[in-house]
Enzyme design. Structure first.
Site, short mmCIF file in Angstrom:
data_model
loop_
_atom_site.label_atom_id
_atom_site.label_comp_id
_atom_site.label_asym_id
_atom_site.label_seq_id
_atom_site.Cartn_x
_atom_site.Cartn_y
_atom_site.Cartn_z
CE LYS A 98 9.14 -19.68 5.11
NZ LYS A 98 10.51 -20.39 5.36
NE ARG B 147 9.85 -23.62 11.77
CZ ARG B 147 9.11 -22.56 11.77
NH1 ARG B 147 8.81 -22.07 10.71
NH2 ARG B 147 9.31 -21.72 12.80
#
Length: 257
Positions: free
Chosen positions: A202, A238
């Protein structure tokens, strides 16, 4: 949890797995590398993204689910009909970024199937969520939201021991708020349900390393934050790069004893 985005526009791997054969191969590879489950998604939820129709989402994910038949698979969707079809094809986990707010029928589908469910926090919606995220106390407010959605799911018939919670890294949070959520993960684990964390690649990781315009983060940073989250009580990580995370987490677990 390995990530397979069957989309043209996901923030990190958009287009890489748009063809079913590529997505299926990636799923089996991630399982070979040590993933416990593979998360299949046919609708991007990156900042600024637009939704896709039910038919288009099904067109993307059904061939992949068929190709991964017999494997442990999660479906990343907010649509009840996509979840229903995925569960019929063998999925055992529904990962809903809207925490059962987008489609009222989704709770019933999950409850009737006995599937596992992840409820995620998001401030706003994908198209606008990163415009001006604001909190007085991000950890407490995210925990309060997830506690309310947890009870909503239970009241809808989903078994409590089938539910995990996700603070929604990057879903209506600033860089600082994302890292505070990891630092204060105990506020979320105190709700008594497993916590899933998706910080892999991210943009906050690239920005904390000095690139204010970063749209993704590098692998070493993804691994570092995964280990930090594990040490603070996260149960499910994840990730896009399975082997590297599995190896790092195995060492972290050995150190923890």
């Amino acid at each position: 949890m390995g990530v397979v985005n069957v989309t043209p526009d996901s923030f990190s791997d958009g287009g890489a797995y748009l063809q079913p054969a590529a997505a299926v191969a990636a799923g089996w590879r991630m399982l070979d590398e040590g993933a416990a489950i593979v998360d299949i998604g046919g609708e991007s939820t990156r900042p600024g993204s637009e939704g896709v129709s039910l038919d288009e989402e099904l067109r993307r994910v059904v061939p992949v689910l068929e190709g991964l038949h017999g494997a442990p698979v999660s479906i990343d969707t907010a649509k009840a009909e996509v979840a229903r079809r995925a569960l019929e094809l063998g999925a055992e986990f529904v990962n809903d970024v809207t925490a059962l707010r987008a489609d009222p029928a989704l709770a019933e589908v999950v409850a009737a199937s006995g599937a596992y469910l992840c409820l995620m926090h998001m401030q706003g919606e994908p198209r606008t969520m990163q415009l001006r995220p604001t909190y007085d106390d991000v950890a407490s407010e995210v925990a309060g939201f997830l506690d309310e959605r947890l009870h909503f799911a239970i009241d809808a018939g989903v078994a409590e021991d089938r539910i995990c919670l996700d603070p929604g890294i990057g879903f209506g949070k600033t860089v600082e708020q994302n890292f505070e959520l990891v630092r204060r993960l105990d506020v979320l684990t105190s709700l008594g349900r497993p916590v899933l964390l998706g910080f892999s690649r991210k943009s906050s990781l690239g920005r904390i390393l000095g690139d204010p315009a970063a749209t993704t983060g590098p692998l070493p940073a993804s691994v570092a934050v995964a280990v930090a989250a594990y040490e603070r009580g996260a149960t499910i990580l994840r990730v896009h790069d399975v082997r590297e995370h599995v190896e790092a987490l195995a060492v972290a677990a050995a150190v923890a004893g």
